[in-house]
Each structure stands twice: as C-alpha cells, then as structure tokens.
Write an enzyme that holds these catalytic residues in place. Structure first.
Site, PDB file in Angstrom:
ATOM      1  CD  GLU A 155      11.267-101.335 -32.657  1.00 38.39           C
ATOM      2  OE1 GLU A 155      11.709-100.875 -32.821  1.00 38.39           O
ATOM      3  OE2 GLU A 155      10.130-101.433 -32.343  1.00 38.39           O
TER       4      GLU A 155
ATOM      5  NE  ARG B 277       7.609-102.560 -33.163  1.00 39.60           N
ATOM      6  CZ  ARG B 277       8.247-104.053 -33.828  1.00 39.60           C
ATOM      7  NH1 ARG B 277       7.119-104.580 -34.440  1.00 39.60           N
ATOM      8  NH2 ARG B 277       9.148-103.181 -34.706  1.00 39.60           N
TER       9      ARG B 277
ATOM     10  CG  ASP C  39      14.625 -93.478 -38.759  1.00 41.80           C
ATOM     11  OD1 ASP C  39      14.860 -93.079 -36.990  1.00 41.80           O
ATOM     12  OD2 ASP C  39      14.435 -94.450 -39.220  1.00 41.80           O
TER      13      ASP C  39
ATOM     14  CD  GLU D 210      10.612 -97.990 -42.956  1.00 41.56           C
ATOM     15  OE1 GLU D 210      10.378 -97.672 -41.858  1.00 41.56           O
ATOM     16  OE2 GLU D 210      10.822 -98.483 -43.910  1.00 41.56           O
TER      17      GLU D 210
ATOM     18  CB  THR E  23       7.795 -92.849 -35.986  1.00 43.25           C
ATOM     19  OG1 THR E  23       8.956 -93.976 -37.066  1.00 43.25           O
ATOM     20  CG2 THR E  23       8.204 -94.643 -34.930  1.00 43.25           C
TER      21      THR E  23
END
Length: 647
Positions: free
Chosen positions: A268, A272, A402, A536, A622
């Site tokens: 994360e 981010r 993913d 998504e 992502t």
C-alpha cells in the site's frame, strides 16, 4: 617533598634518585597513555576498539540476502538471518488493506513478538547510505534548469523531450462533443466535492469519514499521514483544480513526515505514496516530490532482507527496518499481488536516484519466479520468502493475485517494449489463465474463475474486473493470430463486469459475484454484497474506450456516475454501501483514498480526449498514478545533444 634513602641501599645502586625516577615513570606513563589513545583516531584502530571497548557497545553487522558462512560464524544473538523454524512469524497489527480483497475482509490479528528479526543495519543501512548519497548527487545535477547534466544523471528536461505528446493534451483533453464535456465536468465537480469535504473535516488524516465528519488514520501506512492528499495530487492536477492542487502540494512540502516508526503495508505504501509522489514529480517537475519519494524509497529496502530476496508484506518504516509476514498469510508467506506489484515504481526509483538497487530488488523477484516450477503454468498466491517455494496452490486473478499480472504487461509497455522477459512472462501467464481459469457461463458470460489445487471456484471478484483493461492493452503485442482474440476476450470480460452492475438494484457491482447455483454475475452471499467505491470496472471501461472508441463504454461509465451520485453521495462526501441489492442505503462511512485517485480519475479520462495522458507515453500503476514510458535511446540522444551544445 624530600625523599630519604632507603635503608641498606646506596645511591649508586639506585642509579637514579627517587625524585628523578618518579619523574621518569610519570613521563613514561603519560607517553604510553598518549600513544594508546591515539590508536583510537587511526583508520586501522577498529580491531583494537573491539578488543578494549565494553562488550555492550553494538558492533556493525553485515546483513546478507542469504545465510553465508560468514554470517553462520556470528554469534546467534547477532545473526542477521534466523532460520524460519526458529522465527515466530507475527501477525500483522491494525488496519488491513482495501486494495487486496483478503486484506480488506479479514479481521486484524494481534501481533506476536518474534524471537528475532533481521537487524535494520548492515547491508540495509549500506543501501540506504548509498542511495542517499546518490540521491543527493542526482538532485544536485537534475534540476529543471540544468540542461547540461551528464547522461547518467536524471534530467527532467531530457525526460520531457522524450515524450511523444504533451501530458495534458492540446486542450487539457477537453472533448469536442458538448454532452461528453458536460459529463466530464460533472466528474470534476464530484472530485472537488470529495476533496473539499476531506479538507474541511479530515485534513492531514488518511481518509474522510463522511457521515461522522471526521478523519480516519488507521495504521496500514505505518504512521504516514495524508494518504488522500498523496493519492489526489495527480487527479487534481490533470483536472485543472489549481487551488486545490496547490493546497495539496503545500501540505506535502510542509507536513508530510516520512520519519514514522510504524508498521506499514509495503504494497500500500508503494502504490499510493511512492506511486503518487512519482506521478506528481513527472507531471510537474517539482524537485520536492522527487526528494520525498527517494527518501521514502530507502525506507522500503529492508523488506527485501530475506533468504530469497522476496519481501515480506509488513515493514517498520523506522530505523529498525524490520519486516514480517501478514499474520493470516499461510505459513508466513508473502503474497503474489504484493511482491509482484513493485516493479513499475522501483524501476523509476532507480531512474531518479541513479541507484540500481531498486531495479535489482525487483529483478531478483522475477529471477526466482522464473526458476521455480509453476503448476499448469499458473502462479499461486502464496510464496515462502524463506524457501522460495509455493505455500499452497490457490490462484486468483482477483484479490491476492491481480496486480502481479497487470505489472507484467505494464513493465513491458513502460520499457518502451524492450523488456522481453516481462513480455514472455505475461503471455505465458495468459496462456495458462485461458487454459485453466477462463470460463463461459450457461448464459454466455465470460468470467475468470479461481483455481484451488485443480478445483475451480466459479466466482469472480470485483478486483478481477481490471483484467478487461489489462487484456485489452496487451492485445496488440501478442502473437499476430491472437491479437483480435485478446481484444474480444477483453470486451467479453468487461461486459460480464458491467452485467454485475446492471443486475443489482443500485446499478453498482458487488465485491464478488458467482456463476453457480443458477445465478450469474450476482452475489449469492451476504458478505459479498458491499461496494466500497472500487474503480476496477470503470478502469476497464476507460481502457476499452481508448482501444475501440465504442460509445457503449462511455454510456456504461455514465451509468456508474449516476449510481454513485444516487447511492454513495452523502452530505459531506462519498461513502461505500453495504448492500448493492437494496435501495435502502446502508453506508460504511468511508471515502477511500483510491476513490479520488482511481475511480474519479478513470471516469474523467473516459470522458476526455485520448491525448490527456496518452497511452503512448504513460502507464498507470495499480493505484492509477501515471508513470512515463522510459525511452533510453531517446534520453541518450538528448544527453549527447546537451553535451555537444554545452561544449
């Protein structure tokens, strides 16, 4: 004072008077003390210090990537690596991830104290020191005004010269069609509304709680603050929300404190914070962003200090640099979608710093993955960072797996299509996915099932709906005879995900939907009915629009805007809902930072012209942070021209 002769001893036998001897001994002892002390200031005095200093003084320890003989010879209390059987793997403590499904749904576990963890010094400290020195060197020579920088130093001007098109297009991507532009302006208003409420009620916190009008910190980011600010920088910039962007920039400059000592999700923080700061730098050229992201990047390196080099999922961002696996992860394993979602950002950290260590870390991950056997060519979700073996054979294109696949094709595209290894791995994975996971329902819907040791689980998560866009952007570079097939498959997956939206009462999709028991593209379990502002499905709409210009994708995107406005917009922001199948909204009181970074950005791009962040120049990480394609040949030519002109 006068010394008397000793009885029975003549003066001649003494050789020296007592007073003279005392002075001589005093002089001699002083000389010895002086010489002994001087040893501590000589370059070669380290061994003497080790002999004479107290044993309580900590000595430096070299931390290796494996258990070499030199490390084995160390006392066990100083050993940088502890065999897995001797290490108690602690559970992660506190907040859980909202990007990976399993992290968002499992309860947080209490953390157990491990018997030992790798020291934060040694090689990790050497890497941080080397990175810092190279960063300072790069920063000194890579300002936007430095047009004569050497070829091995990053130059922002050189980077801009290698872009094929302006990042914001001819007219900031403004569409010529009035209706489309009106829809784009609506998305911009949604962003401003979300941001204004975050600023009013949760400024500096990680996320806004819109119902209670307060901020949420959590500890998923290890003490870092302002996740919504970092995630919003590039969205505010491309939308032309100048005042809001400047407020965000000022906060980063004055209030973003990277000296935290908390326990963070490596994944994360990378997607981010690192991704957000990198994108902000590449879009604006503000050196402050570069300095911040390189400082943060150094703090992530100790996570790779494992026997295999596969990083653990949780890291202490403080000086200790300790890391461990999630408590719920099987047998202390690392997660495919976490250690496989570092490549884009880490390659750019090497680009900006001039330090190859970041690229080396992620290339080592690839090396291991290529070496180990893969069941039916598939990549399971759990891998031991100690043994380098798969822990269990669970395969998913949704949560836990993913973005590993996403980063393979995007690494190839970001390399200006020179990363042949990433290309080979991606298309090899796609072949295995099609052979084992792609299914067609009785009603004609194409979906990605999950694979558990050879047994299919006929469900698809909302997170897996990114795969429509992923397969789409990879279509052109596949085998010529399969290019149209890939584009058709991308369209079919995107259609199925749209169906998961249209078959709910709110026209928003559930967290997971199934294709068994007579139902199709619907959630059959209460625990799967929630929607937390995820992007998504809209992400795939955006990519498929750019690839095909089929107007249905813009219509589907507008349906999502209307549903968000009706069911998720509250008085002081946007909130997720607990059940997409009921019109009586039950809000979860959380405006996720990825709603600002991804959902609204992808909607804005969907209703913009293709020259706003054109796909020829940019790939999105992502978390939807745009990172530029690296054109090394162009950069070298620009550097040569700079050198020639300076001469």
């Amino acid at each position: 004072m006068v010394f008397r002769k000793l009885p029975g001893v003549s003066a001649s036998g003494m050789g020296l008077r007592l007073s003279q001897k005392f002075v001589f001994l005093l002089f001699l002892s002083g000389l010895v003390t002086l010489c002994f002390g001087a040893l501590f200031f000589l370059p070669d005095s380290v061994r003497l210090k080790r002999i004479f200093l107290s044993k309580t003084e900590t000595q430096p320890v070299t931390v290796g990537s494996g258990s070499g003989s030199e490390n084995d010879a160390l006392d066990h209390s100083k050993r940088p690596k502890v065999p897995e059987r001797a290490r108690a793997v602690p559970a992660a403590r506190g907040e859980t991830s909202t990007k990976l499904k399993s992290l968002s749904r499992r309860p947080a576990a209490s953390r157990e104290a491990p018997e030992e963890r790798p020291a934060g010094g040694g090689r990790a400290q050497e890497e941080r020191t080397a990175s810092r020195s190279r960063t300072e060197s790069a920063s000194a020579g890579a300002t936007s005004s430095d047009r004569g920088a050497s070829s091995d130093t990053f130059s922002y001007d050189r980077f801009k010269g290698c872009l094929l098109k302006p990042p914001l297009g001819r007219d900031t991507g403004r569409p010529s069609d009035p209706e489309t532009n009106e829809r784009r302006e609506k998305v911009k208003e949604m962003m401003k509304f979300s941001w204004d409420n975050y600023k009013r009620y949760a400024w500096g916190k990680n996320e806004l709680r819109p119902l209670t009008r307060n901020g949420h910190i959590g500890n998923m980011f290890g003490g870092l603050r302002g996740a919504s600010i970092i995630d919003s920088l590039d969205t505010l910039y491309i939308m032309g929300l100048t005042e809001e962007y400047n407020d965000a920039k000022e906060w980063v400059q004055t209030s973003l404190d990277l000296n935290s000592n908390g326990e963070a999700s490596l994944f994360e923080v990378n997607i981010r914070y690192v991704g957000g700061l990198l994108a902000a730098y590449y879009l604006t050229g503000e050196e402050m962003y570069k300095n911040k992201v390189l400082e943060l990047g150094e703090k992530l390196l100790p996570a790779f200090n494992t026997p295999t080099g596969i990083p653990r999922g949780v890291i202490n961002l403080g000086s200790s640099g300790t890391s461990w696996s999630w408590g719920w992860a099987s047998a202390g394993s690392s997660i495919l979608a976490e250690f496989g979602t570092l490549h884009l950002e880490f390659v750019h950290l090497s680009e900006l710093s001039g330090n190859p260590v970041y690229t080396e870390k992620v290339m080592n991950i690839r090396k291991l993955l290529n070496k180990i056997e893969k069941p039916h060519g598939l990549y399971p979700n759990f891998l031991s960072p100690v043994s380098g073996n798969w822990v269990q054979h669970h395969v998913s294109i949704g949560g836990l797996g993913d973005s590993f696949y996403e980063y393979l094709i995007k690494s190839y595209l970001m390399s200006d299509k020179t990363d042949g290894e990433a290309k080979k791995m991606y298309y090899g994975a796609m072949e295995a996915i099609e052979a084992n996971l792609v299914q067609k329902s009785p009603g004609g819907l194409t979906y990605m099932a999950e694979w558990r040791g050879g047994i299919l689980d006929h469900k698809m998560g909302h997170l897996a709906c990114f795969s429509g866009g992923m397969i789409g952007i990879g279509a052109d570079d596949g085998a010529p005879e399969k290019r149209q097939h890939f584009l058709d498959l991308a369209a079919e997956i995107t259609h199925t995900c749209h169906e998961s939206y249209t078959r709910s009462a709110t026209k928003l999709g559930p967290e997971a939907f199934r294709f068994d028991g007579g139902g199709e593209a619907t959630a059959t379990r209460l625990s799967d009915r929630y929607y937390i502002l995820r992007p998504e499905v809209i992400e795939s709409y955006m990519y498929m629009w750019r690839l095909t210009h089929d107007p249905k994708y813009r219509e589907w995107g507008w349906e999502a805007v209307e549903a968000l406005e009706q069911h998720c917009r509250v008085e002081s922001g946007f909130s997720g809902i607990r059940d997409v199948y009921t019109m009586t909204a039950s809000h979860d009181n959380m405006q996720q930072s990825f709603f600002l970074s991804e959902t609204l950005k992808y909607l804005y791009l969907l209703f913009s012209d293709d020259d706003l962040l054109p796909l020829e120049d940019w790939v999105f990480n992502t978390e939807a942070h745009p990172l530029p394609v690296i054109r090394r040949s162009c950069a070298q030519d620009e550097a040569t021209q700079d050198k020639t002109s300076s001469e």
